[in-house]
Design a protein around this motif. Structure first.
Motif, PDB file in Angstrom:
ATOM      1  N   VAL A  54       0.925  -1.124   0.213  1.00 14.94           N
ATOM      2  CA  VAL A  54      -0.086   0.169  -0.010  1.00 14.94           C
ATOM      3  C   VAL A  54       1.078   1.191  -0.084  1.00 14.94           C
ATOM      4  CG1 VAL A  54      -1.797   1.374   1.308  1.00 14.94           C
ATOM      5  CG2 VAL A  54      -1.986  -1.305   1.346  1.00 14.94           C
ATOM      6  N   ASP A  55       0.754   2.089  -1.072  1.00 16.91           N
ATOM      7  CA  ASP A  55       1.556   3.380  -1.179  1.00 16.91           C
ATOM      8  C   ASP A  55       1.465   4.119   0.225  1.00 16.91           C
ATOM      9  OD1 ASP A  55       2.597   2.455  -3.482  1.00 16.91           O
ATOM     10  OD2 ASP A  55       1.300   3.891  -4.845  1.00 16.91           O
ATOM     11  N   ARG A  56       2.577   4.779   0.563  1.00 10.83           N
ATOM     12  CA  ARG A  56       2.431   5.796   1.609  1.00 10.83           C
ATOM     13  C   ARG A  56       1.337   6.958   1.672  1.00 10.83           C
ATOM     14  NH1 ARG A  56       4.675  10.431   2.396  1.00 10.83           N
ATOM     15  NH2 ARG A  56       6.053  10.041   0.544  1.00 10.83           N
ATOM     16  N   GLU A  57       1.302   7.340   0.359  1.00 15.70           N
ATOM     17  CA  GLU A  57       0.109   8.369   0.423  1.00 15.70           C
ATOM     18  C   GLU A  57      -1.387   7.918   0.469  1.00 15.70           C
ATOM     19  OE1 GLU A  57       3.923   9.519  -1.844  1.00 15.70           O
ATOM     20  OE2 GLU A  57       2.515   7.821  -2.035  1.00 15.70           O
ATOM     21  N   VAL A  58      -1.568   6.756   0.074  1.00 15.02           N
ATOM     22  CA  VAL A  58      -2.708   6.182   0.040  1.00 15.02           C
ATOM     23  C   VAL A  58      -3.002   5.621   1.439  1.00 15.02           C
ATOM     24  CG1 VAL A  58      -4.186   3.831  -0.510  1.00 15.02           C
ATOM     25  CG2 VAL A  58      -2.745   4.918  -2.375  1.00 15.02           C
ATOM     26  N   ARG A  59      -1.942   4.886   2.123  1.00 16.45           N
ATOM     27  CA  ARG A  59      -2.216   4.606   3.772  1.00 16.45           C
ATOM     28  C   ARG A  59      -2.711   5.835   4.359  1.00 16.45           C
ATOM     29  NH1 ARG A  59      -0.879   0.031   5.767  1.00 16.45           N
ATOM     30  NH2 ARG A  59       0.585  -0.515   3.986  1.00 16.45           N
ATOM     31  N   GLY A  60      -1.890   6.860   4.267  1.00 12.07           N
ATOM     32  CA  GLY A  60      -2.054   8.268   5.114  1.00 12.07           C
ATOM     33  C   GLY A  60      -3.423   8.748   4.771  1.00 12.07           C
ATOM     34  N   ALA A  61      -3.948   8.851   3.511  1.00 14.86           N
ATOM     35  CA  ALA A  61      -5.261   9.406   3.174  1.00 14.86           C
ATOM     36  C   ALA A  61      -6.265   8.764   3.629  1.00 14.86           C
ATOM     37  CB  ALA A  61      -5.378   9.946   1.742  1.00 14.86           C
ATOM     38  N   ALA A  62      -6.093   7.442   3.533  1.00 17.34           N
ATOM     39  CA  ALA A  62      -7.043   6.352   4.064  1.00 17.34           C
ATOM     40  C   ALA A  62      -7.199   6.390   5.499  1.00 17.34           C
ATOM     41  CB  ALA A  62      -6.709   5.031   3.640  1.00 17.34           C
ATOM     42  N   GLU A  63      -6.237   6.375   6.189  1.00 17.60           N
ATOM     43  CA  GLU A  63      -6.295   6.572   7.854  1.00 17.60           C
ATOM     44  C   GLU A  63      -7.016   7.858   8.031  1.00 17.60           C
ATOM     45  OE1 GLU A  63      -2.527   6.379   9.055  1.00 17.60           O
ATOM     46  OE2 GLU A  63      -2.383   4.040   9.025  1.00 17.60           O
ATOM     47  N   MET A  64      -6.659   8.952   7.292  1.00 21.04           N
ATOM     48  CA  MET A  64      -7.365  10.504   7.410  1.00 21.04           C
ATOM     49  C   MET A  64      -8.911  10.439   7.427  1.00 21.04           C
ATOM     50  SD  MET A  64      -6.391  14.135   6.211  1.00 21.04           S
ATOM     51  CE  MET A  64      -4.689  13.793   6.679  1.00 21.04           C
ATOM     52  N   LEU A  65      -9.195   9.414   6.260  1.00 20.67           N
ATOM     53  CA  LEU A  65     -10.716   9.440   6.029  1.00 20.67           C
ATOM     54  C   LEU A  65     -11.372   8.278   6.719  1.00 20.67           C
ATOM     55  CD1 LEU A  65     -10.097  10.273   2.268  1.00 20.67           C
ATOM     56  CD2 LEU A  65     -11.089  11.683   3.935  1.00 20.67           C
ATOM     57  N   GLY A  66     -10.690   7.400   7.299  1.00 19.40           N
ATOM     58  CA  GLY A  66     -11.343   6.222   7.896  1.00 19.40           C
ATOM     59  C   GLY A  66     -11.634   5.091   6.858  1.00 19.40           C
TER      60      GLY A  66
END
Length: 339
Positions: free
Chosen positions: A253-265
Protein backbone atom coordinates in the motif's frame (compact mmCIF):
# COMPACT_ATOMS: atom_id res chain seq x y z
CA UNK A 1 -31.25 -6.86 5.16
CA UNK A 2 -31.29 -8.09 1.57
CA UNK A 3 -32.37 -6.57 -1.68
CA UNK A 4 -35.48 -8.78 -1.78
CA UNK A 5 -38.97 -7.92 -0.55
CA UNK A 6 -37.56 -6.30 2.59
CA UNK A 7 -35.74 -3.69 0.51
CA UNK A 8 -38.06 -1.68 -1.69
CA UNK A 9 -35.49 0.65 -3.26
CA UNK A 10 -32.01 0.45 -4.73
CA UNK A 11 -29.32 2.02 -2.55
CA UNK A 12 -25.97 3.44 -3.60
CA UNK A 13 -24.39 0.57 -1.67
CA UNK A 14 -25.90 -1.84 -4.20
CA UNK A 15 -23.28 -0.57 -6.63
CA UNK A 16 -20.16 -0.83 -4.48
CA UNK A 17 -19.26 -4.39 -5.45
CA UNK A 18 -19.82 -5.72 -1.95
CA UNK A 19 -22.49 -7.59 -0.01
CA UNK A 20 -25.54 -5.69 -1.30
CA UNK A 21 -24.27 -5.90 -4.88
CA UNK A 22 -24.02 -9.67 -4.59
CA UNK A 23 -27.46 -9.94 -3.03
CA UNK A 24 -29.00 -7.85 -5.81
CA UNK A 25 -27.40 -10.02 -8.47
CA UNK A 26 -28.47 -13.21 -6.69
CA UNK A 27 -32.01 -12.19 -5.76
CA UNK A 28 -32.98 -10.42 -9.00
CA UNK A 29 -30.71 -10.98 -11.98
CA UNK A 30 -29.75 -14.60 -11.40
CA UNK A 31 -33.37 -15.34 -10.54
CA UNK A 32 -34.34 -14.54 -14.13
CA UNK A 33 -31.17 -14.86 -16.21
CA UNK A 34 -29.28 -17.73 -14.61
CA UNK A 35 -27.49 -20.24 -16.83
CA UNK A 36 -24.23 -22.22 -16.53
CA UNK A 37 -22.10 -19.39 -17.95
CA UNK A 38 -23.64 -16.48 -16.05
CA UNK A 39 -23.89 -18.49 -12.87
CA UNK A 40 -20.11 -18.64 -12.56
CA UNK A 41 -20.12 -14.89 -11.81
CA UNK A 42 -16.60 -14.54 -13.19
CA UNK A 43 -15.02 -11.52 -14.88
CA UNK A 44 -15.94 -12.89 -18.32
CA UNK A 45 -17.91 -15.78 -19.80
CA UNK A 46 -15.67 -18.36 -21.48
CA UNK A 47 -17.18 -20.77 -24.01
CA UNK A 48 -16.54 -22.54 -27.31
CA UNK A 49 -17.83 -21.11 -30.57
CA UNK A 50 -17.32 -23.27 -33.67
CA UNK A 51 -14.34 -24.93 -32.05
CA UNK A 52 -12.72 -21.68 -30.89
CA UNK A 53 -12.50 -20.94 -27.17
CA UNK A 54 -13.62 -17.35 -26.67
CA UNK A 55 -14.45 -14.98 -23.81
CA UNK A 56 -16.84 -12.07 -23.66
CA UNK A 57 -17.56 -9.43 -21.06
CA UNK A 58 -19.42 -6.13 -20.66
CA UNK A 59 -19.17 -3.26 -18.21
CA UNK A 60 -20.71 0.17 -17.66
CA UNK A 61 -18.68 3.14 -16.42
CA UNK A 62 -20.22 6.04 -14.52
CA UNK A 63 -17.17 7.36 -12.66
CA UNK A 64 -17.44 10.78 -11.04
CA UNK A 65 -15.49 12.93 -11.83
CA UNK A 66 -14.98 11.90 -15.46
CA UNK A 67 -11.41 13.28 -15.38
CA UNK A 68 -9.12 12.33 -12.49
CA UNK A 69 -5.36 12.10 -11.85
CA UNK A 70 -4.05 9.16 -13.86
CA UNK A 71 -6.96 8.80 -16.25
CA UNK A 72 -10.52 9.55 -17.26
CA UNK A 73 -13.74 7.69 -17.98
CA UNK A 74 -12.58 6.83 -21.51
CA UNK A 75 -9.30 5.21 -20.50
CA UNK A 76 -11.13 3.47 -17.65
CA UNK A 77 -13.75 2.01 -20.00
CA UNK A 78 -11.15 0.44 -22.27
CA UNK A 79 -8.85 -0.81 -19.51
CA UNK A 80 -11.67 -2.21 -17.43
CA UNK A 81 -12.99 -4.37 -20.24
CA UNK A 82 -9.54 -5.43 -21.46
CA UNK A 83 -8.58 -6.47 -17.93
CA UNK A 84 -11.76 -8.49 -17.36
CA UNK A 85 -10.94 -10.48 -20.48
CA UNK A 86 -7.25 -10.86 -19.62
CA UNK A 87 -7.78 -12.23 -16.09
CA UNK A 88 -10.15 -14.76 -17.65
CA UNK A 89 -7.29 -16.04 -19.81
CA UNK A 90 -8.39 -14.35 -23.03
CA UNK A 91 -6.32 -12.29 -25.42
CA UNK A 92 -8.56 -9.24 -26.00
CA UNK A 93 -9.23 -8.52 -29.66
CA UNK A 94 -12.31 -6.35 -30.22
CA UNK A 95 -14.34 -3.91 -28.14
CA UNK A 96 -17.75 -2.26 -28.57
CA UNK A 97 -18.55 1.08 -26.98
CA UNK A 98 -21.86 2.77 -26.17
CA UNK A 99 -22.12 6.38 -24.99
CA UNK A 100 -24.94 8.09 -23.07
CA UNK A 101 -24.14 11.80 -23.29
CA UNK A 102 -25.88 14.53 -21.35
CA UNK A 103 -26.87 17.64 -23.26
CA UNK A 104 -24.39 20.40 -22.46
CA UNK A 105 -21.23 18.30 -22.28
CA UNK A 106 -18.37 20.21 -23.88
CA UNK A 107 -17.42 18.75 -27.24
CA UNK A 108 -13.78 19.35 -26.31
CA UNK A 109 -14.27 17.09 -23.26
CA UNK A 110 -15.91 14.44 -25.43
CA UNK A 111 -12.94 14.56 -27.78
CA UNK A 112 -10.50 14.21 -24.87
CA UNK A 113 -12.37 11.11 -23.72
CA UNK A 114 -12.38 9.61 -27.21
CA UNK A 115 -8.66 10.33 -27.59
CA UNK A 116 -7.93 8.64 -24.27
CA UNK A 117 -9.89 5.59 -25.36
CA UNK A 118 -7.96 5.43 -28.62
CA UNK A 119 -4.63 5.69 -26.78
CA UNK A 120 -5.60 2.91 -24.37
CA UNK A 121 -6.69 0.73 -27.31
CA UNK A 122 -3.29 1.19 -28.96
CA UNK A 123 -1.47 0.21 -25.77
CA UNK A 124 -3.68 -2.84 -25.27
CA UNK A 125 -3.61 -3.85 -28.93
CA UNK A 126 -7.39 -3.88 -29.39
CA UNK A 127 -9.83 -2.09 -31.68
CA UNK A 128 -13.28 -0.59 -31.10
CA UNK A 129 -15.31 -2.07 -33.95
CA UNK A 130 -18.91 -1.11 -33.13
CA UNK A 131 -20.63 1.54 -31.06
CA UNK A 132 -23.69 3.63 -30.32
CA UNK A 133 -24.42 7.12 -29.01
CA UNK A 134 -27.46 8.53 -27.26
CA UNK A 135 -27.95 12.11 -26.03
CA UNK A 136 -30.31 12.80 -23.11
CA UNK A 137 -31.62 16.16 -21.81
CA UNK A 138 -29.82 18.10 -19.12
CA UNK A 139 -30.35 16.56 -15.70
CA UNK A 140 -31.14 13.10 -17.08
CA UNK A 141 -27.55 11.84 -16.80
CA UNK A 142 -24.28 13.17 -15.40
CA UNK A 143 -22.05 14.36 -18.24
CA UNK A 144 -21.33 10.97 -19.83
CA UNK A 145 -21.77 7.25 -19.16
CA UNK A 146 -19.89 4.65 -21.23
CA UNK A 147 -20.61 0.95 -21.65
CA UNK A 148 -17.97 -1.26 -23.24
CA UNK A 149 -18.10 -4.91 -24.17
CA UNK A 150 -15.29 -7.05 -25.49
CA UNK A 151 -14.35 -10.38 -26.96
CA UNK A 152 -11.08 -12.27 -26.71
CA UNK A 153 -9.54 -15.58 -27.70
CA UNK A 154 -8.54 -18.11 -25.04
CA UNK A 155 -5.52 -20.27 -25.96
CA UNK A 156 -6.16 -24.00 -26.16
CA UNK A 157 -5.08 -25.83 -23.04
CA UNK A 158 -5.37 -22.81 -20.75
CA UNK A 159 -7.59 -23.62 -17.78
CA UNK A 160 -8.29 -20.90 -15.22
CA UNK A 161 -11.15 -21.29 -12.82
CA UNK A 162 -12.47 -21.67 -9.30
CA UNK A 163 -12.03 -25.46 -9.53
CA UNK A 164 -8.25 -25.24 -9.72
CA UNK A 165 -6.84 -23.73 -6.47
CA UNK A 166 -5.55 -26.19 -3.86
CA UNK A 167 -4.20 -25.88 -0.31
CA UNK A 168 -0.62 -24.64 -0.42
CA UNK A 169 -1.02 -22.46 -3.50
CA UNK A 170 0.30 -18.92 -3.10
CA UNK A 171 -1.59 -15.67 -3.62
CA UNK A 172 0.13 -12.91 -5.61
CA UNK A 173 -0.84 -9.32 -6.41
CA UNK A 174 0.92 -7.21 -9.01
CA UNK A 175 1.26 -4.01 -7.00
CA UNK A 176 -0.10 -1.59 -4.42
CA UNK A 177 -3.75 -1.47 -3.33
CA UNK A 178 -6.32 1.31 -3.27
CA UNK A 179 -4.81 3.93 -5.55
CA UNK A 180 -7.73 4.27 -7.95
CA UNK A 181 -10.51 4.34 -5.39
CA UNK A 182 -8.85 6.86 -3.13
CA UNK A 183 -7.79 9.09 -6.05
CA UNK A 184 -11.34 9.28 -7.40
CA UNK A 185 -12.85 9.89 -3.95
CA UNK A 186 -10.48 12.72 -3.07
CA UNK A 187 -10.87 14.33 -6.50
CA UNK A 188 -14.68 14.11 -6.28
CA UNK A 189 -14.87 15.72 -2.87
CA UNK A 190 -12.07 18.25 -3.57
CA UNK A 191 -10.45 17.33 -0.27
CA UNK A 192 -7.05 18.68 -1.22
CA UNK A 193 -5.43 15.35 -0.36
CA UNK A 194 -4.44 14.36 -3.87
CA UNK A 195 -0.73 15.25 -3.76
CA UNK A 196 0.99 12.27 -5.31
CA UNK A 197 -2.24 10.24 -5.49
CA UNK A 198 -2.82 8.85 -8.95
CA UNK A 199 -5.12 6.19 -10.34
CA UNK A 200 -3.47 2.92 -11.34
CA UNK A 201 -5.76 2.60 -14.39
CA UNK A 202 -3.87 0.54 -17.00
CA UNK A 203 -4.39 -2.30 -19.51
CA UNK A 204 -2.99 -5.47 -17.98
CA UNK A 205 -3.32 -7.92 -20.87
CA UNK A 206 0.33 -7.85 -21.97
CA UNK A 207 1.54 -8.29 -18.37
CA UNK A 208 -0.88 -11.14 -17.76
CA UNK A 209 0.01 -13.02 -20.92
CA UNK A 210 3.70 -12.64 -20.31
CA UNK A 211 2.98 -14.34 -16.98
CA UNK A 212 0.79 -17.06 -18.48
CA UNK A 213 3.20 -17.82 -21.31
CA UNK A 214 6.01 -18.71 -18.90
CA UNK A 215 4.17 -19.97 -15.83
CA UNK A 216 1.68 -22.80 -16.36
CA UNK A 217 1.19 -22.94 -12.59
CA UNK A 218 -1.18 -19.95 -12.67
CA UNK A 219 -4.56 -21.38 -11.66
CA UNK A 220 -6.88 -18.42 -11.20
CA UNK A 221 -6.88 -14.65 -11.60
CA UNK A 222 -9.26 -11.87 -10.58
CA UNK A 223 -9.42 -8.17 -11.39
CA UNK A 224 -9.39 -6.18 -8.10
CA UNK A 225 -11.92 -3.47 -8.96
CA UNK A 226 -15.03 -2.60 -6.91
CA UNK A 227 -14.80 -3.93 -3.38
CA UNK A 228 -11.02 -4.15 -3.65
CA UNK A 229 -8.71 -6.94 -2.57
CA UNK A 230 -10.79 -8.03 0.42
CA UNK A 231 -14.06 -8.51 -1.46
CA UNK A 232 -12.36 -10.31 -4.36
CA UNK A 233 -10.49 -12.63 -1.99
CA UNK A 234 -13.73 -13.48 -0.18
CA UNK A 235 -15.54 -14.20 -3.44
CA UNK A 236 -12.69 -16.47 -4.57
CA UNK A 237 -12.57 -18.33 -1.26
CA UNK A 238 -16.32 -18.96 -1.28
CA UNK A 239 -16.37 -20.04 -4.92
CA UNK A 240 -13.41 -22.40 -4.39
CA UNK A 241 -14.71 -23.74 -1.09
CA UNK A 242 -11.33 -23.08 0.52
CA UNK A 243 -9.83 -20.61 2.96
CA UNK A 244 -7.29 -17.94 2.22
CA UNK A 245 -4.71 -16.44 4.57
CA UNK A 246 -3.44 -12.96 3.72
CA UNK A 247 -0.56 -11.34 5.57
CA UNK A 248 -1.27 -7.67 6.19
CA UNK A 249 2.39 -6.70 6.22
CA UNK A 250 2.94 -8.34 2.83
CA UNK A 251 0.22 -6.38 0.99
CA UNK A 252 1.73 -3.32 -0.72
CA UNK A 253 0.00 0.00 0.00
CA UNK A 254 1.61 3.27 -1.09
CA UNK A 255 2.44 5.71 1.70
CA UNK A 256 0.15 8.40 0.26
CA UNK A 257 -2.77 5.97 0.04
CA UNK A 258 -2.24 4.66 3.56
CA UNK A 259 -2.03 8.16 5.04
CA UNK A 260 -5.09 9.52 3.22
CA UNK A 261 -7.10 6.36 3.96
CA UNK A 262 -6.34 6.62 7.67
CA UNK A 263 -7.40 10.27 7.65
CA UNK A 264 -10.70 9.40 5.96
CA UNK A 265 -11.36 6.24 7.96
CA UNK A 266 -11.10 3.95 4.93
CA UNK A 267 -9.49 0.54 4.53
CA UNK A 268 -7.19 0.27 1.47
CA UNK A 269 -8.04 -3.44 1.22
CA UNK A 270 -11.62 -2.47 0.25
CA UNK A 271 -10.72 0.36 -2.14
CA UNK A 272 -11.06 -0.14 -5.89
CA UNK A 273 -8.11 -0.75 -8.19
CA UNK A 274 -8.06 -0.46 -11.98
CA UNK A 275 -4.60 -1.81 -12.72
CA UNK A 276 -4.26 -4.63 -10.21
CA UNK A 277 -5.06 -8.32 -10.23
CA UNK A 278 -4.77 -11.28 -7.90
CA UNK A 279 -3.27 -14.57 -9.09
CA UNK A 280 -3.37 -17.96 -7.41
CA UNK A 281 -0.22 -19.89 -8.35
CA UNK A 282 1.12 -23.30 -7.42
CA UNK A 283 3.79 -22.86 -4.75
CA UNK A 284 6.49 -24.51 -6.82
CA UNK A 285 6.20 -21.84 -9.53
CA UNK A 286 5.80 -18.79 -7.29
CA UNK A 287 9.35 -17.54 -7.82
CA UNK A 288 9.01 -17.94 -11.59
CA UNK A 289 5.72 -16.05 -11.54
CA UNK A 290 7.29 -13.15 -9.66
CA UNK A 291 10.28 -13.12 -12.01
CA UNK A 292 7.99 -12.84 -15.04
CA UNK A 293 5.83 -10.16 -13.45
CA UNK A 294 8.82 -8.08 -12.45
CA UNK A 295 9.79 -7.87 -16.13
CA UNK A 296 6.64 -5.85 -16.86
CA UNK A 297 5.96 -2.22 -16.01
CA UNK A 298 2.61 -3.24 -14.51
CA UNK A 299 4.06 -6.09 -12.52
CA UNK A 300 7.36 -4.80 -11.21
CA UNK A 301 5.98 -4.44 -7.67
CA UNK A 302 4.37 -7.90 -7.59
CA UNK A 303 4.61 -9.78 -4.28
CA UNK A 304 3.27 -12.87 -2.55
CA UNK A 305 0.66 -11.83 0.00
CA UNK A 306 -0.68 -15.13 1.27
CA UNK A 307 -1.71 -18.69 0.60
CA UNK A 308 -4.68 -20.97 0.01
CA UNK A 309 -5.65 -23.31 2.84
CA UNK A 310 -8.19 -26.05 3.33
CA UNK A 311 -11.44 -24.66 4.65
CA UNK A 312 -14.94 -23.52 3.80
CA UNK A 313 -14.59 -20.13 2.17
CA UNK A 314 -13.18 -17.83 4.84
CA UNK A 315 -10.47 -15.19 4.37
CA UNK A 316 -8.17 -14.53 7.32
CA UNK A 317 -5.98 -11.47 7.65
CA UNK A 318 -2.86 -11.97 9.74
CA UNK A 319 -2.42 -8.49 11.16
CA UNK A 320 0.78 -6.57 11.73
CA UNK A 321 0.36 -7.12 15.47
CA UNK A 322 0.23 -10.88 15.07
CA UNK A 323 -3.51 -11.31 15.51
CA UNK A 324 -6.01 -12.63 12.99
CA UNK A 325 -9.28 -11.20 11.75
CA UNK A 326 -11.84 -12.09 9.10
CA UNK A 327 -12.10 -10.27 5.80
CA UNK A 328 -15.60 -10.23 4.35
CA UNK A 329 -17.42 -8.55 1.49
CA UNK A 330 -17.71 -4.78 1.61
CA UNK A 331 -20.86 -3.84 3.50
CA UNK A 332 -22.32 -0.67 4.94
CA UNK A 333 -19.76 1.72 3.43
CA UNK A 334 -20.96 2.67 -0.06
CA UNK A 335 -18.26 3.89 -2.43
CA UNK A 336 -20.41 4.86 -5.43
CA UNK A 337 -19.27 5.80 -8.92
CA UNK A 338 -15.68 4.64 -8.57
CA UNK A 339 -15.69 3.09 -12.04
Amino acid sequence: MTCGINNSRVLLAHGDGGLLSREMVRDIFLKYFNNPLLGQLSDAAVFRLKGEKVATTIDAFVVDPVFFPGGDIGKLAVCGTVNDLAVSGARPVYLNASFIIEEGLLLTDLEKIAAAMAEACVEAGVAIVAGDTKVVPRGHADKIFITTSGVGIVPDGLDLGYHRPEPGDVVIVNGSMGNHGLTVLTAREALGLEGALKSDCAPLNHTIFHLLSGCPGVKLMRDLTRGGLASAAKEIAESCGMDMLIKETAVPVDREVRGAAEMLGLDPFYLANEGKFLAVVTAGEADKALELLHESIYGRDAVIIGEVRAGRGSVYLQTALGGTKFLDLLAGAPLPRIC
